[in-house]
Design a protein around this motif. Structure first.
Motif, PDB file in Angstrom:
ATOM      1  N   LYS A  48      -6.484  12.192 -17.155  1.00 55.96           N
ATOM      2  CA  LYS A  48      -7.938  12.171 -17.294  1.00 55.96           C
ATOM      3  C   LYS A  48      -8.558  11.220 -16.275  1.00 55.96           C
ATOM      4  N   LYS A  49      -7.885  10.073 -16.084  1.00 50.88           N
ATOM      5  CA  LYS A  49      -8.391   9.095 -15.101  1.00 50.88           C
ATOM      6  C   LYS A  49      -7.185   8.391 -14.516  1.00 50.88           C
ATOM      7  N   ILE A  50      -7.297   7.993 -13.277  1.00 54.03           N
ATOM      8  CA  ILE A  50      -6.296   7.095 -12.710  1.00 54.03           C
ATOM      9  C   ILE A  50      -7.030   5.813 -12.342  1.00 54.03           C
ATOM     10  N   LEU A  51      -6.582   4.709 -12.900  1.00 50.11           N
ATOM     11  CA  LEU A  51      -7.270   3.432 -12.667  1.00 50.11           C
ATOM     12  C   LEU A  51      -6.319   2.494 -11.943  1.00 50.11           C
ATOM     13  N   ILE A  52      -6.749   1.998 -10.794  1.00 50.25           N
ATOM     14  CA  ILE A  52      -5.949   1.017 -10.046  1.00 50.25           C
ATOM     15  C   ILE A  52      -6.498  -0.357 -10.395  1.00 50.25           C
ATOM     16  N   GLY A  81     -16.271  -7.534   4.126  1.00 51.83           N
ATOM     17  CA  GLY A  81     -17.427  -6.827   4.639  1.00 51.83           C
ATOM     18  C   GLY A  81     -17.634  -5.473   3.997  1.00 51.83           C
ATOM     19  N   ILE A  82     -17.214  -5.347   2.739  1.00 53.50           N
ATOM     20  CA  ILE A  82     -17.360  -4.070   2.021  1.00 53.50           C
ATOM     21  C   ILE A  82     -18.496  -4.224   1.026  1.00 53.50           C
ATOM     22  N   HIS A  83     -19.266  -3.164   0.819  1.00 51.71           N
ATOM     23  CA  HIS A  83     -20.344  -3.270  -0.146  1.00 51.71           C
ATOM     24  C   HIS A  83     -19.809  -3.141  -1.564  1.00 51.71           C
ATOM     25  N   ALA A  84     -20.411  -3.881  -2.486  1.00 47.54           N
ATOM     26  CA  ALA A  84     -19.886  -3.942  -3.849  1.00 47.54           C
ATOM     27  C   ALA A  84     -19.912  -2.592  -4.542  1.00 47.54           C
ATOM     28  N   SER A  85     -20.757  -1.668  -4.112  1.00 44.61           N
ATOM     29  CA  SER A  85     -20.837  -0.388  -4.809  1.00 44.61           C
ATOM     30  C   SER A  85     -19.588   0.461  -4.583  1.00 44.61           C
ATOM     31  N   GLU A  86     -18.747   0.093  -3.614  1.00 46.19           N
ATOM     32  CA  GLU A  86     -17.536   0.880  -3.382  1.00 46.19           C
ATOM     33  C   GLU A  86     -16.483   0.630  -4.458  1.00 46.19           C
ATOM     34  N   VAL A  87     -16.554  -0.535  -5.093  1.00 49.18           N
ATOM     35  CA  VAL A  87     -15.605  -0.843  -6.158  1.00 49.18           C
ATOM     36  C   VAL A  87     -16.231  -0.389  -7.460  1.00 49.18           C
ATOM     37  N   ASP A  88     -15.488   0.403  -8.251  1.00 50.48           N
ATOM     38  CA  ASP A  88     -16.104   0.958  -9.453  1.00 50.48           C
ATOM     39  C   ASP A  88     -16.388  -0.102 -10.496  1.00 50.48           C
ATOM     40  N   LEU A 104      -9.043   0.663  -1.043  1.00 56.36           N
ATOM     41  CA  LEU A 104     -10.205   1.547  -1.090  1.00 56.36           C
ATOM     42  C   LEU A 104      -9.921   2.866  -0.398  1.00 56.36           C
ATOM     43  N   ALA A 105      -9.205   2.810   0.734  1.00 59.66           N
ATOM     44  CA  ALA A 105      -8.886   4.055   1.433  1.00 59.66           C
ATOM     45  C   ALA A 105      -8.048   4.964   0.543  1.00 59.66           C
ATOM     46  N   LEU A 106      -7.060   4.373  -0.136  1.00 60.98           N
ATOM     47  CA  LEU A 106      -6.213   5.172  -1.021  1.00 60.98           C
ATOM     48  C   LEU A 106      -7.002   5.705  -2.200  1.00 60.98           C
ATOM     49  N   LYS A 107      -7.898   4.866  -2.721  1.00 60.39           N
ATOM     50  CA  LYS A 107      -8.691   5.268  -3.877  1.00 60.39           C
ATOM     51  C   LYS A 107      -9.542   6.476  -3.554  1.00 60.39           C
ATOM     52  N   LYS A 108     -10.119   6.462  -2.339  1.00 59.12           N
ATOM     53  CA  LYS A 108     -10.979   7.589  -1.961  1.00 59.12           C
ATOM     54  C   LYS A 108     -10.126   8.832  -1.750  1.00 59.12           C
ATOM     55  N   LYS A 109      -8.949   8.630  -1.139  1.00 57.46           N
ATOM     56  CA  LYS A 109      -8.126   9.793  -0.815  1.00 57.46           C
ATOM     57  C   LYS A 109      -7.644  10.498  -2.076  1.00 57.46           C
ATOM     58  N   MET A 118       0.824  -1.214   0.000  1.00 61.74           N
ATOM     59  CA  MET A 118       0.000   0.000   0.000  1.00 61.74           C
ATOM     60  C   MET A 118       0.854   1.258   0.000  1.00 61.74           C
ATOM     61  N   GLU A 119       2.052   1.181   0.606  1.00 61.00           N
ATOM     62  CA  GLU A 119       2.894   2.385   0.621  1.00 61.00           C
ATOM     63  C   GLU A 119       3.395   2.705  -0.771  1.00 61.00           C
ATOM     64  N   ASP A 120       3.795   1.662  -1.519  1.00 59.08           N
ATOM     65  CA  ASP A 120       4.265   1.889  -2.883  1.00 59.08           C
ATOM     66  C   ASP A 120       3.131   2.451  -3.732  1.00 59.08           C
ATOM     67  N   LEU A 121       1.915   1.893  -3.527  1.00 62.56           N
ATOM     68  CA  LEU A 121       0.776   2.373  -4.301  1.00 62.56           C
ATOM     69  C   LEU A 121       0.484   3.821  -3.965  1.00 62.56           C
ATOM     70  N   GLU A 122       0.591   4.169  -2.683  1.00 64.54           N
ATOM     71  CA  GLU A 122       0.287   5.547  -2.295  1.00 64.54           C
ATOM     72  C   GLU A 122       1.304   6.504  -2.896  1.00 64.54           C
ATOM     73  N   ARG A 123       2.592   6.061  -2.883  1.00 66.18           N
ATOM     74  CA  ARG A 123       3.619   6.921  -3.460  1.00 66.18           C
ATOM     75  C   ARG A 123       3.330   7.169  -4.940  1.00 66.18           C
ATOM     76  N   LYS A 124       2.981   6.076  -5.669  1.00 68.91           N
ATOM     77  CA  LYS A 124       2.761   6.233  -7.107  1.00 68.91           C
ATOM     78  C   LYS A 124       1.497   7.040  -7.379  1.00 68.91           C
ATOM     79  N   LEU A 125       0.484   6.870  -6.524  1.00 65.52           N
ATOM     80  CA  LEU A 125      -0.736   7.651  -6.692  1.00 65.52           C
ATOM     81  C   LEU A 125      -0.454   9.132  -6.487  1.00 65.52           C
ATOM     82  N   SER A 126       0.272   9.450  -5.400  1.00 64.18           N
ATOM     83  CA  SER A 126       0.504  10.861  -5.129  1.00 64.18           C
ATOM     84  C   SER A 126       1.403  11.460  -6.198  1.00 64.18           C
ATOM     85  N   ASP A 127       2.387  10.692  -6.690  1.00 60.53           N
ATOM     86  CA  ASP A 127       3.207  11.197  -7.792  1.00 60.53           C
ATOM     87  C   ASP A 127       2.352  11.458  -9.013  1.00 60.53           C
ATOM     88  N   GLY A 128       1.420  10.551  -9.272  1.00 54.26           N
ATOM     89  CA  GLY A 128       0.559  10.720 -10.440  1.00 54.26           C
ATOM     90  C   GLY A 128      -0.288  11.964 -10.333  1.00 54.26           C
TER      91      GLY A 128
END
Lengths: 518, 153
Positions: free
Chosen positions: A282-286, A338-345, A305-310, A259-269
């Protein structure tokens, strides 16, 4: 008669629809995320490299002998008249296949001639010339216990309600559709399956495709294009990699489940934007998978999901191995956490593993699915799913979600996974991955043991899948067991006994901690 | 073993020298070869050390700078088909840990061989030539360079 099954909508009794949890959201941090990747023991690593070195040296020697006609070359060669032309292929590229893969070929590509249920029939072959020539002995090894098929809920069967319904549907619709969805191949059974699948996953809509691999490779290009950023997990399947490449988007790979690597790449993006112009993407897709079949690990979905929302990115979840196999009602990795399916795009999955059929689906909100209906390469050009296959999925879905039998299958799968994993750990094997995943990869390390393990297990009446370099990193060759709800407790016990015996013969008890109880 | 899943990298050759335990294996193999040479009664200590250095250098040149491409099919459409293994390491990034390791081992062997051969002139010439053979192809300036078209295709 076909397709007349009731689908029980879970959690609907109390008037609240919440993925089977009746309005109660469990504490996500409390769920212990136990993943286990024990590091390679040093002596095993050294022996592995020495093994590959010896094989390479002998490979060079034999290639030299073949070049000077001391040894007969069995592989195909080009016409000697064409020697002045540019060669068609570089013979060095098949060095590995010639000198290593061919010598243990009897553990790969085994022809099977029965339904891949809990037991399977294997056609026996005899290899000679150190793997170059083979012939059928005429014998069939019957009822070999099957530990390699993706048969998680045991729906690979040739009798029972699923098969009866599929036969009736085949008699009504035939086997082929002979057209694509957008032309004249959109049948009522397809629309019924899409509605049923959408209800099962508790999303707005769903679209199905005839081939699981093609679902990824033909639909990711419809969702992203060249001004988008894709953040793809390091261990994503070849279909996802191909889909990402075909889309033309910029692909950045983050370390597996890190998750740390993903967060770094997300924030760089987000901060730096596109490479030269620094315009925002235009879009960032994980893109992640639910269960990774080579590592046996489960994606850290709450973290993603936490990173995606942030960072306001989109999430594409490929549940090829987790739909039907994880979660109390088989709804996949979202139910597991225990996550609802609507949270995943975008929820993607395949019907090949848990439903005993073929094909894939993409589910999400209605706008997404309508877009795919119009723009998907598969919907436009590829033939739609065969009707008996649709019926197989419909019947198995109704069994999984509605009936006692379905619940028993899911429970049996979870029990088998736990028992088998614990049993292997007690023997001393190094087992990778999450404790709840139905895929159990066990380390072999040495190249010679890859062939030996496959042969020893077949001798004891078990069919397993062994994988080595280059499909895995050079030092981490493994045997990948796939658990199935069709395996009875006795068969699991027999498998553990055989595994213990082979571990003794091949010295595979590498684990440093033999008292692991989980 | 093409099981339909891709490896984490398209060409595993690029990351093989970062795998756990491979440097130790490399040093152990070199040490073992040296012990075999030392144990031959017709070689003096100086000759066996120089021979270790020479064999190490020649093998290194052959495997890292002569052989091109990969011994298996990769999914990157032949990007590295005409690259030597040295050029493939870490996908061409210079000054990584693996490259520094490979630059260091010939130098260490050279120092040891010079010491144990008592700085004799003939041994010095041989050792230095082998050192140049080991080090020059690894210079970043010679990345992808094929002198006189040798080993180009």
């Amino acid at each position: 008669m076909s397709g007349d099954f009731k689908l029980e909508k879970n959690g609907n009794a109390n008037g609240k629809i919440f993925n089977g949890l009746n309005g109660h959201q469990p504490d996500l941090d409390k769920k212990a995320f136990q993943e286990n990747f024990e590091p390679t023991p040093l002596h095993a690593a050294i022996l592995t490299y020495l093994g590959y070195a010896i094989i390479t040296v002998f490979g060079f020697i034999r290639d030299l002998m073949r070049k000077y006609h001391i040894e007969k070359l069995h592989a195909a060669t080009e016409d000697p008249e064409m020697k002045d032309f540019v060669p068609l292929y570089a013979s060095f590229e098949s060095f590995y296949t010639r000198n290593m893969y061919n010598r243990i070929q009897d553990v790969f590509n085994r022809p099977v001639c029965s339904v891949p249920g809990a037991t399977i029939d294997i056609v026996e072959r005899k290899f000679s010339n150190s793997g170059w020539t083979s012939e059928y002995t005429g014998k069939v090894l019957k009822n070999v216990i099957n530990l390699g098929s993706y048969n998680y809920l045991g729906f690979a069967e040739n009798e029972g309600t699923c098969t009866e319904a599929a036969i009736v549907t085949a008699k009504k619709y035939g086997a082929g559709v002979c057209s694509s969805r957008q032309e004249i191949g959109n049948q009522d059974i397809h629309m019924k399956l899409e509605q049923t699948m959408a209800d099962y996953l508790d999303v707005e809509a769903c679209i199905i495709f005839g081939m699981g691999y093609a679902t990824n490779s033909t639909n990711i290009p419809c969702l992203v294009d060249k001004s988008c950023l894709i953040l793809s997990d390091g261990l994503n399947h070849a279909s996802l990699v191909l889909g990402c490449r075909l889309s033309g988007a910029t692909i950045r790979v983050f370390k597996h489940n890190d998750m740390e690597d993903l967060e770094r790449k997300l924030s760089d993006g987000v901060v730096y934007g596109q490479p030269r112009t620094h315009r925002p993407w235009k879009k960032i897709l994980i893109i992640v998978e639910g269960v990774y079949s080579m590592e046996g690990s489960i994606v850290n979905l709450p973290g993603v999901l936490a990173l995606k929302k942030k960072y306001k990115a989109y999430l594409y979840l490929d549940e090829a191995h987790s739909i039907g196999a994880l979660g109390d009602h088989g709804r996949g990795v979202t139910e597991y956490f225990g996550i609802h399916a609507s949270e995943v795009d975008i929820m993607m999955g395949t019907f090949t593993k848990s439903f005993g059929a073929a094909g894939g689906y993409i589910a999400g909100n209605r706008a997404l699915v309508e877009h795919l209906r119009a723009h998907s390469h598969s919907a436009c050009y590829a033939t739609s799913m065969s009707p008996p296959v649709c019926q197989q999925i419909l019947t198995s879905l109704s069994i999984i979600s509605g009936t006692e039998e379905g619940r028993n299958r899911i429970k049996q799968l979870a029990k088998n996974s736990k028992t088998f994993r614990q049993g292997l750990k007690k023997i001393g094997y190094i087992v990778y991955g999450n404790d709840d995943s139905p895929v159990v990869p066990t380390m072999i390390y040495l190249p010679c043991k890859i062939g030996a393990y496959g042969r020893e297990m077949l001798q004891r009446g078990f069919a397993v899948v062994v994988v080595g370099f280059p499909a895995t990193p050079i030092v981490e060759s493994r045997v990948r067991f796939c658990m199935s709800a069709a395996l009875t407790d006795e068969q699991i016990e027999k498998a553990l006994k055989a595994a213990e015996d082979v571990a003794r013969v091949l010295k595979l008890d590498y684990s440093a901690d033999k008292s692991l109880s989980c | 073993m093409h099981t339909g899943t891709t490896n984490q990298v398209a060409n595993p050759n690029t990351v093989v020298w970062n795998s756990p335990g491979i440097w130790i294996t490399y040093l152990l193999t070199t040490g073992f070869m040296h012990l075999i040479l030392l144990s031959m009664p017709w070689f003096t200590t100086s000759v066996s050390w120089t021979l270790t250095n020479v064999l190490h250098g020649v093998c290194m040149y052959f495997f890292l700078h002569t052989i091109k491409g990969t011994p298996f099919e990769t999914s990157d459409q032949g990007k590295y088909r005409y690259s030597t293994h040295w050029e493939q390491i870490d996908s061409g990034t210079q000054f990584t840990a693996a490259r520094k390791f490979f630059m260091t081992t010939p130098i260490v062997l050279y120092i040891l061989a010079s010491f144990y051969s008592m700085y004799d002139f003939t041994h010095f010439v041989v050792n230095t030539l082998v050192l140049l053979l080991s080090l020059l192809p690894k210079l970043p300036q010679l990345h992808g360079v094929r002198i006189f078209g040798i080993n180009k295709y």
